[in-house]
Design an enzyme around this catalytic site. Structure first.
Site, short mmCIF file in Angstrom:
data_model
loop_
_atom_site.label_atom_id
_atom_site.label_comp_id
_atom_site.label_asym_id
_atom_site.label_seq_id
_atom_site.Cartn_x
_atom_site.Cartn_y
_atom_site.Cartn_z
N TRP A 101 0.83 -1.22 0.00
CA TRP A 101 0.00 0.00 0.00
C TRP A 101 0.85 1.26 0.00
CZ3 TRP A 101 -4.44 -0.20 -2.05
CH2 TRP A 101 -5.21 -1.37 -1.95
N ASP A 166 -2.13 6.86 5.84
CA ASP A 166 -3.21 6.00 5.31
C ASP A 166 -3.64 5.05 6.42
OD1 ASP A 166 -4.81 4.16 4.05
OD2 ASP A 166 -3.36 3.63 2.49
N LYS A 190 -13.23 -1.38 5.69
CA LYS A 190 -12.56 -2.27 6.64
C LYS A 190 -13.09 -2.05 8.05
CE LYS A 190 -9.18 -2.61 3.23
NZ LYS A 190 -8.33 -1.80 2.38
C1 LIG Z 1 -7.77 -1.31 1.30
C2 LIG Z 1 -6.67 -0.31 1.39
C3 LIG Z 1 -6.58 0.76 0.47
C4 LIG Z 1 -7.48 0.90 -0.70
O1 LIG Z 1 -8.71 1.37 -0.35
P1 LIG Z 1 -9.79 1.72 -1.47
O2 LIG Z 1 -10.86 2.33 -0.62
O3 LIG Z 1 -10.18 0.44 -2.14
O4 LIG Z 1 -9.19 2.67 -2.41
C5 LIG Z 1 -5.57 1.68 0.66
N1 LIG Z 1 -4.71 1.57 1.67
C6 LIG Z 1 -4.76 0.55 2.57
C7 LIG Z 1 -3.77 0.48 3.67
C8 LIG Z 1 -5.75 -0.42 2.45
O5 LIG Z 1 -5.81 -1.43 3.33
#
Ligand SMILES: *Cc1c(COP(=O)(O)O)cnc(C)c1O
Length: 354
Positions: A101, A166, A190
């Site tokens: 990521w 993030d 999530k």
């Molecule tokens: C799932 C995830 C993403 C992507 O998220 P989207 O909403 O599908 O764009 C980005 N960063 C991390 C750490 C993730 O776990």
């Protein structure tokens, strides 16, 4: 019968939330309408929206000098949104690379700005003293929890630059100090609610610096000036996120979530570390509370593990293809009984095949 779903995202939602949504699905609050069918500008929906933001601010402890934006495009759109809102094309920015990521964020940001990768690791977080920081960097970007390998910062790094993080797979899983960060962003699917929504929690002085060619719907100022309703938001996702925030508050907030999540993950790591059969590759000091990865020493048994766990009602344990092995994503909504059931299954599996 509901199974225990260990999917990394979209992931389990709290059953109480699903039941409440089901009960008011056709007729929300005696309006004669589903919340899905309501104008986003209606008084009723505005109440849903205001309540959701207020609850999020309360449970996350968001100070008043931070704005909360509800945005489109998932966390991935913010990989571009962050540099577009905070830099000019010839600026330099610092990124820590701790996995897939981080790499996606770096690749996208590199299209807009000069990215300096300060450190790189797969199964650990390099010691901050070793980071090759650039003095002129506009910000420092990290991925708080690498969802694929299960590597998680246990506290915010220290920096005199705004830290942009993030938080997609760890938001609301434990107490944090929001003021340690300049921007926290996260996709919903999530730990927040259904897919279709992402949040950006941003210190107010970082709004209003977007490049002039930034699309309106990527400009944080647009969201800030329009209560995140410049255009039609993902209303049903907002509503469900609000129910999840209420649920977290009822559970005792992020303090209680943190205690439960630490306990849940420890049960799995303790089992893996004591086993001759399973192993985990992550530096123990930065193991994730949300995504517990493990591999079988005998990979010939991977298929049997997946088949038998599925038959036992333990779903989606296959690891990400970029990393292999197994992964148990145990977000807030995964009941502790789900983890207990997985622990028991793994013990039985080892006894059967060892
Ligand atoms: C799932 C995830 C993403 C992507 O998220 P989207 O909403 O599908 O764009 C980005 N960063 C991390 C750490 C993730 O776990």
């Amino acid at each position: 019968m509901r199974a225990f779903n260990f999917s990394a995202g979209p992931a389990m939602l709290p059953e109480a939330v699903m039941r409440k949504a089901q009960a008011e699905f056709l007729n929300w609050n005696n309006t004669g309408m589903s919340v899905m069918e309501m104008s986003h500008r209606s008084k009723e929906f505005m109440e849903v929206a205001h309540h959701m933001e207020a609850t999020l601010r309360e449970i996350m402890g968001i100070p008043s000098n931070y704005k909360v934006l509800f945005v489109h495009g998932g966390a991935s759109l913010q990989f571009a949104g962050v540099p577009m809102n905070l830099t000019e094309a010839d600026d330099v920015v610092d990124y820590v690379n701790t996995g897939v990521w981080s790499q996606k964020a770096i690749k996208e940001a590199s299209r807009y700005v000069n990215v300096n990768e300060v450190a790189k690791a797969e199964n650990s977080i390099p010691a901050p003293e070793t980071w090759r920081l650039s003095p002129e960097a506009k910000y420092l970007h990290i991925c708080q929890n690498e969802t694929i390998t299960g590597v998680e910062y246990q506290s915010a790094p220290i920096s005199d630059k705004p830290i942009i993080s993030d938080f997609s797979s760890t938001v609301l899983s434990r107490p944090i100090n929001v003021s340690d960060y300049g921007v926290i962003y996260a996709g919903a699917q999530k730990n927040i609610g259904p897919a279709g929504l992402a949040i950006v929690v941003v210190r107010e002085d970082l709004i209003g610096q977007a490049r002039s060619d930034t699309p309106n719907l990527m400009n944080w100022q647009t969201y800030n000036d329009n209560e995140s309703m410049f255009n039609t938001p993902a209303t049903f996702s907002w509503y469900l996120a609000g129910l999840v925030f209420d649920w977290i508050k009822e559970q005792g907030g992020v303090d209680a979530m943190g205690e439960i999540n630490q306990r849940k993950s420890k049960k799995l790591y303790d089992l893996i570390d004591a086993s001759e059969f399973f192993y985990n590759e992550v530096d123990p000091s930065v193991r994730s509370w949300m995504n517990v990865t493990f591999k079988l020493k005998n990979t010939d048994l991977d298929a049997a593990f997946l088949e038998e766990s599925k038959a036992a009602g333990l779903l989606s344990l296959k690891g990400h293809k970029a990393y292999g092995g197994m992964r148990a994503s145990i977000y807030n909504a995964m009941p502790e009984e789900g983890v207990d059931a997985l622990v028991q299954f793994m013990k039985n599996f080892e006894a059967k095949y060892a």
